[in-house]
Structures are given as structure tokens and as C-alpha cells.
Scaffold this motif. Structure first.
Motif, PDB file in Angstrom:
ATOM      1  N   PRO A  55      15.275 -10.306   6.033  1.00 30.56           N
ATOM      2  CA  PRO A  55      16.672 -10.283   6.502  1.00 30.56           C
ATOM      3  C   PRO A  55      16.888  -9.275   7.639  1.00 30.56           C
ATOM      4  O   PRO A  55      17.621  -9.561   8.589  1.00 30.56           O
ATOM      5  CB  PRO A  55      17.470  -9.886   5.247  1.00 30.56           C
ATOM      6  CG  PRO A  55      16.476  -9.455   4.236  1.00 30.56           C
ATOM      7  CD  PRO A  55      15.155 -10.073   4.586  1.00 30.56           C
ATOM      8  N   ALA A  56      16.222  -8.112   7.562  1.00 24.13           N
ATOM      9  CA  ALA A  56      16.386  -7.103   8.615  1.00 24.13           C
ATOM     10  C   ALA A  56      15.793  -7.586   9.935  1.00 24.13           C
ATOM     11  O   ALA A  56      16.383  -7.391  11.003  1.00 24.13           O
ATOM     12  CB  ALA A  56      15.731  -5.793   8.177  1.00 24.13           C
ATOM     13  N   ALA A  73      18.155 -10.077  11.406  1.00 21.89           N
ATOM     14  CA  ALA A  73      19.351  -9.419  11.923  1.00 21.89           C
ATOM     15  C   ALA A  73      19.056  -8.722  13.246  1.00 21.89           C
ATOM     16  O   ALA A  73      19.866  -8.763  14.181  1.00 21.89           O
ATOM     17  CB  ALA A  73      19.883  -8.423  10.896  1.00 21.89           C
ATOM     18  N   GLY A 103      26.418 -11.584  13.906  1.00 25.76           N
ATOM     19  CA  GLY A 103      24.956 -11.615  13.861  1.00 25.76           C
ATOM     20  C   GLY A 103      24.420 -11.278  12.478  1.00 25.76           C
ATOM     21  O   GLY A 103      23.507 -11.936  11.977  1.00 25.76           O
ATOM     22  N   GLY A 104      24.986 -10.250  11.857  1.00 24.45           N
ATOM     23  CA  GLY A 104      24.529  -9.844  10.537  1.00 24.45           C
ATOM     24  C   GLY A 104      24.784 -10.908   9.491  1.00 24.45           C
ATOM     25  O   GLY A 104      23.928 -11.198   8.652  1.00 24.45           O
ATOM     26  N   THR A 105      25.976 -11.517   9.549  1.00 27.77           N
ATOM     27  CA  THR A 105      26.291 -12.575   8.589  1.00 27.77           C
ATOM     28  C   THR A 105      25.374 -13.779   8.796  1.00 27.77           C
ATOM     29  O   THR A 105      24.886 -14.372   7.828  1.00 27.77           O
ATOM     30  CB  THR A 105      27.772 -12.996   8.728  1.00 27.77           C
ATOM     31  OG1 THR A 105      28.583 -11.829   8.581  1.00 27.77           O
ATOM     32  CG2 THR A 105      28.155 -14.003   7.669  1.00 27.77           C
ATOM     33  N   ALA A 135      22.320 -13.730   9.977  1.00 24.77           N
ATOM     34  CA  ALA A 135      20.988 -13.369   9.457  1.00 24.77           C
ATOM     35  C   ALA A 135      20.974 -13.451   7.938  1.00 24.77           C
ATOM     36  O   ALA A 135      20.031 -13.972   7.330  1.00 24.77           O
ATOM     37  CB  ALA A 135      20.609 -11.967   9.919  1.00 24.77           C
ATOM     38  N   PHE A 136      22.046 -12.957   7.323  1.00 25.74           N
ATOM     39  CA  PHE A 136      22.143 -12.980   5.856  1.00 25.74           C
ATOM     40  C   PHE A 136      22.118 -14.413   5.330  1.00 25.74           C
ATOM     41  O   PHE A 136      21.404 -14.722   4.375  1.00 25.74           O
ATOM     42  CB  PHE A 136      23.437 -12.269   5.438  1.00 25.74           C
ATOM     43  CG  PHE A 136      23.767 -12.398   3.993  1.00 25.74           C
ATOM     44  CD1 PHE A 136      23.109 -11.616   3.053  1.00 25.74           C
ATOM     45  CD2 PHE A 136      24.724 -13.296   3.568  1.00 25.74           C
ATOM     46  CE1 PHE A 136      23.411 -11.737   1.711  1.00 25.74           C
ATOM     47  CE2 PHE A 136      25.026 -13.421   2.220  1.00 25.74           C
ATOM     48  CZ  PHE A 136      24.370 -12.638   1.291  1.00 25.74           C
ATOM     49  N   ARG A 154      19.314 -16.285   3.106  1.00 25.50           N
ATOM     50  CA  ARG A 154      19.644 -16.812   1.782  1.00 25.50           C
ATOM     51  C   ARG A 154      19.235 -18.279   1.658  1.00 25.50           C
ATOM     52  O   ARG A 154      18.730 -18.709   0.620  1.00 25.50           O
ATOM     53  CB  ARG A 154      21.146 -16.658   1.517  1.00 25.50           C
ATOM     54  CG  ARG A 154      21.461 -16.600   0.039  1.00 25.50           C
ATOM     55  CD  ARG A 154      22.897 -16.313  -0.213  1.00 25.50           C
ATOM     56  NE  ARG A 154      23.765 -17.320   0.387  1.00 25.50           N
ATOM     57  CZ  ARG A 154      25.072 -17.414   0.143  1.00 25.50           C
ATOM     58  NH1 ARG A 154      25.630 -16.550  -0.655  1.00 25.50           N
ATOM     59  NH2 ARG A 154      25.804 -18.337   0.720  1.00 25.50           N
ATOM     60  N   TRP A 179      23.769  -8.016   2.648  1.00 22.87           N
ATOM     61  CA  TRP A 179      24.610  -8.408   3.779  1.00 22.87           C
ATOM     62  C   TRP A 179      24.940  -7.183   4.648  1.00 22.87           C
ATOM     63  O   TRP A 179      24.849  -7.235   5.876  1.00 22.87           O
ATOM     64  CB  TRP A 179      25.895  -9.073   3.271  1.00 22.87           C
ATOM     65  CG  TRP A 179      26.869  -9.378   4.375  1.00 22.87           C
ATOM     66  CD1 TRP A 179      26.749 -10.352   5.323  1.00 22.87           C
ATOM     67  CD2 TRP A 179      28.079  -8.677   4.661  1.00 22.87           C
ATOM     68  NE1 TRP A 179      27.814 -10.306   6.177  1.00 22.87           N
ATOM     69  CE2 TRP A 179      28.650  -9.291   5.800  1.00 22.87           C
ATOM     70  CE3 TRP A 179      28.744  -7.595   4.064  1.00 22.87           C
ATOM     71  CZ2 TRP A 179      29.848  -8.850   6.358  1.00 22.87           C
ATOM     72  CZ3 TRP A 179      29.934  -7.175   4.623  1.00 22.87           C
ATOM     73  CH2 TRP A 179      30.486  -7.802   5.754  1.00 22.87           C
ATOM     74  N   CYS A 207      22.117  -6.254   6.785  1.00 20.56           N
ATOM     75  CA  CYS A 207      22.003  -7.179   7.922  1.00 20.56           C
ATOM     76  C   CYS A 207      22.998  -6.800   9.020  1.00 20.56           C
ATOM     77  O   CYS A 207      22.661  -6.808  10.211  1.00 20.56           O
ATOM     78  CB  CYS A 207      22.271  -8.615   7.471  1.00 20.56           C
ATOM     79  SG  CYS A 207      20.907  -9.354   6.562  1.00 20.56           S
ATOM     80  N   VAL A 208      24.228  -6.486   8.621  1.00 19.66           N
ATOM     81  CA  VAL A 208      25.246  -6.106   9.607  1.00 19.66           C
ATOM     82  C   VAL A 208      24.806  -4.844  10.348  1.00 19.66           C
ATOM     83  O   VAL A 208      24.905  -4.759  11.582  1.00 19.66           O
ATOM     84  CB  VAL A 208      26.622  -5.894   8.931  1.00 19.66           C
ATOM     85  CG1 VAL A 208      27.622  -5.299   9.908  1.00 19.66           C
ATOM     86  CG2 VAL A 208      27.142  -7.205   8.367  1.00 19.66           C
ATOM     87  N   TYR A 251      21.705  -3.644  10.827  1.00 15.51           N
ATOM     88  CA  TYR A 251      20.581  -3.910  11.733  1.00 15.51           C
ATOM     89  C   TYR A 251      21.025  -4.717  12.958  1.00 15.51           C
ATOM     90  O   TYR A 251      20.573  -4.464  14.075  1.00 15.51           O
ATOM     91  CB  TYR A 251      19.451  -4.635  10.993  1.00 15.51           C
ATOM     92  CG  TYR A 251      18.557  -3.684  10.215  1.00 15.51           C
ATOM     93  CD1 TYR A 251      17.711  -2.801  10.883  1.00 15.51           C
ATOM     94  CD2 TYR A 251      18.548  -3.671   8.829  1.00 15.51           C
ATOM     95  CE1 TYR A 251      16.900  -1.929  10.182  1.00 15.51           C
ATOM     96  CE2 TYR A 251      17.734  -2.798   8.116  1.00 15.51           C
ATOM     97  CZ  TYR A 251      16.907  -1.926   8.805  1.00 15.51           C
ATOM     98  OH  TYR A 251      16.104  -1.061   8.112  1.00 15.51           O
ATOM     99  N   ALA A 252      21.930  -5.679  12.755  1.00 18.69           N
ATOM    100  CA  ALA A 252      22.404  -6.475  13.886  1.00 18.69           C
ATOM    101  C   ALA A 252      23.175  -5.603  14.882  1.00 18.69           C
ATOM    102  O   ALA A 252      23.011  -5.722  16.102  1.00 18.69           O
ATOM    103  CB  ALA A 252      23.278  -7.633  13.395  1.00 18.69           C
TER     104      ALA A 252
END
Lengths: 249, 113
Positions: free
Chosen positions: A197-198, A201, A228-230, A232-233, A237, B44, B47-48, B50-51
Motif C-alpha cells: 500500500p505504501a 501511495a 492519491g492515498g485513498t 492506493a488504499f 484492498r 488508509w 496511504c494518505v 505516503y501520497a
């Protein structure tokens, strides 16, 4: 997270020293070099030495400090300066949220956690995110503080040096020192981050960042992080549940 | 500061900026106790983070503010490529990667035009 300590310093004090030793090499140099650029910018912008120097440990966020100097020079409305700097620091919320569960596990006094939070910034955060899962819970906070304090010292030294040398330093040297920071961050993340996930992201964020900046400079980081983070998450998933649901591969 | 007599001193502005920056960190500490480190919210939030950081770093390289803006985008991207190549060729050597990448960009910016 606990029980799987593959790396232990042998106590909080040893972890503090161990973290400091790790930071007192390239990481502290990089911070010093980056802050030479900030010190020089502050001097050329007519900011006082003490104000510039105080801002380094007090704000402890290079992009925010650059925003502060630039907006002060442009004589922006003071409320706009405060809003601009504060908005540029929004990344610290998800960063602290992601790191704190590791530091909390040994149940340290909460004032220690609130004090340590001031030290959260990219370099120390990346090191702690990498090391903490492998450290016994009671060594994590000490390691993080030990790693970040030399960075603050290096940055303060860099700020003063840059301020003093702003008028005599050749332009090429200044450019090189300023470029050390993004190159170093890039390599730290390219080389250190393994969890899927990282990695997703980081890749999505790297592409989205400049695009969002072109679109809306002041909201670009929030936009990049949330969208972007969402993304990637969700991709991660879907990947996780994919094989189970599909039954193949 | 600007001539509008009512403006606070730079020290007051700095103090407000310090508070506005710490707010996010303190909020993170306050909220972190409620997050299950094995749960989806934790993943989550990571992820936020790192983004956001990747976005910030890539923005610093692609459209920098300050003195770096005087260098060309192609020179900076070439420096990044050199840095990544050296880093992996020399078994994740950060020092050589950083030094090589910065040197490459500076040489290109100085001599290639």
C-alpha cells in the motif's frame, strides 16, 4: 506489531544513543545542507537571524518555513501567511496518525507523545516508520527522539551557516545544497518502502503532486494525499481480496 | 511588515505559524489512541501520508520554489535518474546516490547550455 522484535538496542537509553548515531551521518548532513538554503533565503529576504533560527526548531517543517519567508517578503496579509503555513503542514496529521500507534504500544506518558510529535517531519518519520516494527515497543519512542534531535541540531547549524554565507556563497553551491533535500527524500522512499500500500501511495502521489500543484497550489497537498492515498488504499484492498474472491492466481 | 499599522510583528506571526503547524501534529496524537493499528483506517491513513509526501517531494523536483527554479526541468529529472541508478547499482548507497544526482544536475545546469 509486538513480539516480532528482530532488532533491539537493549533498553530505551541505548535506543536513544543508537538512533542518534544513525542520524549523525548522512541524515544530519542532508538536513544541514537543506537548511543552509533556508538560512540564505531568509537573509536575502531581510528576515532577522534570530527569527530565522527560531523558526527552525519551532516550526520544524522546511516547506512551511519557506512559505513563511516568501509570504513575509511579499508583504502578504498576516492572516494569509498563517493560513498558508498552517495549510502546508496538514501532512503532519496523517504522518503522526500513522506513526503514533507504534510509539504508543509501550504506553508512555502522554506528555512525552505530545512532545515527540513536535519532532515529526519527513526524515525522522521515515526512519521511525522503517525501524519501529522491528524494535521492542519500549525502545521506539527513544529511538525516534534520539534520531530526530541531531537532525534539529544540524538544521539549526545549517540555518545559521546559510544566513552567514548568503552573500559570499557561489550560486552553484547554493543550488546544489538546496537540491540535496528532494533527491535525498526521493531515494529514502524509493529504497526503503516495501509494503505494497505504501509503494502504491508513493507512486500515485508522485504523479499527482505536480498535477495538483498546477491546478491549485494551496490545496494541492491535501488533494494529493486524500485522492492519491485513498486510491492506493482501494487498489491495495482490491488486490488483497482479489485472489480469495476469484479463486485463481 | 506592511505599512498597515495594525499588523502584528513578525515574531507574533511566527508564533501563530508555529501553533498552526503543531496543531496537525497534536491532533494526530490526540486521535491516534482511537485507531486500531491492525485495522483498515490505519492502513488508509498511512496511504494518505505516503501520497502526500511523494506529492510534496515530486513537486519540489518538478516545480521548485526559490533558487532551484533557475535550473531546467530536464536537468533536475536527469539528476534524479542518475541518483536512482547509482543508488541501486551500488547496493542502496544513499551517499553516492545523493552526491551523484546533485552533481549531475549541477553539471548539466552549468555546462549544458
Amino acid at each position: 506489531m509486538s513480539g516480532a522484535a528482530t532488532h533491539a538496542y537493549g533498553g530505551p537509553r541505548a535506543a536513544l544513543r543508537g538512533g542518534a548515531r544513525e542520524a549523525l551521518g548522512l541524515p544530519a548532513f542532508v538536513l544541514a545542507a537543506s537548511y543552509v538554503g533556508f538560512g540564505a533565503l531568509a537573509q536575502q529576504s531581510g528576515l532577522g537571524l534570530w527569527l530565522a533560527l527560531a523558526s527552525t526548531p519551532a516550526v520544524w517543517a522546511l516547506p512551511g518555513q519557506v512559505v513563511l519567508v516568501e509570504m513575509l517578503v511579499l508583504r502578504a496579509e498576516w492572516l494569509a501567511v498563517v493560513a498558508g503555513v498552517s495549510l502546508s503542514a496538514a501532512r503532519f496529521l496523517p504522518m503522526t496518525l500513522a506513526l503514533l500507534p507504534y510509539l504508543r504500544e509501550a504506553r508512555p506518558a502522554s506528555w512525552r507523545l505530545y512532545a515527540a510529535a513536535q519532532l515529526v517531519a519527513v526524515t525522522g518519520w521515515a526512519a521511525a516508520m522503517r525501524q519501529c516494527p522491528q524494535l521492542p515497543p519500549e525502545e521506539r519512542l527513544s529511538y525516534f527522539v534520539g534520531f530526530t534531535l541531531p537532525l534539529v541540531a544540524g538544521a539549526a547549524f545549517g540555518t545559521a551557516t546559510g544566513f552567514a554565507l548568503a552573500d559570499v556563497m557561489p550560486r552553484a553551491v547554493m543550488l546544489a545544497l538546496v537540491f540535496v533535500n528532494p533527491i535525498y527524500f526521493m531515494l529514502v522512499f524509493v529504497g526503503d518502502v516495501r509494503q505494497r500500500p505504501a509503494v502504491l501511495a508513493l507512486a500515485i502521489g508522485a504523479i499527482a503532486g505536480p498535477l495538483a500543484h498546477a491546478l491549485t497550489p494551496s490545496w494541492s497537498l491535501l488533494l494529493t494525499g486524500l485522492v492519491g492515498g485513498t486510491a492506493a488504499f482501494l487498489i491495495d484492498r482490491a488486490w488483497r481480496s482479489g485472489p480469495r474472491r476469484g479463486g485463481s492466481s | 511588515m506592511s505599512g498597515a499599522g495594525g499588523d502584528p510583528s513578525p515574531w507574533v506571526i511566527l508564533a501563530l505559524c508555529v501553533a498552526g503547524t503543531y496543531l496537525w501534529r497534536g491532533l494526530g496524537v490526540a486521535l491516534s489512541g482511537r485507531i486500531d493499528p491492525y485495522g483498515a483506517v490505519f492502513r488508509w491513513v498511512g496511504c494518505v501520508a505516503y501520497a502526500m509526501l511523494a506529492g510534496l517531494i515530486s513537486r519540489m523536483i518538478v516545480s521548485p520554489v526559490g533558487p532551484l527554479a533557475q535550473t531546467g526541468l530536464a536537468d533536475r529529472l536527469a539528476g534524479c535518474a542518475v541518483a536512482v541508478a547509482l543508488f541501486f547499482l551500488l547496493r542502496r548507497n544513499l551517499v553516492v546516490g545523493v552526491a551523484g544526482g546533485v552533481t549531475a544536475t549541477m553539471l548539466l545546469a552549468t555546462y549544458a547550455r
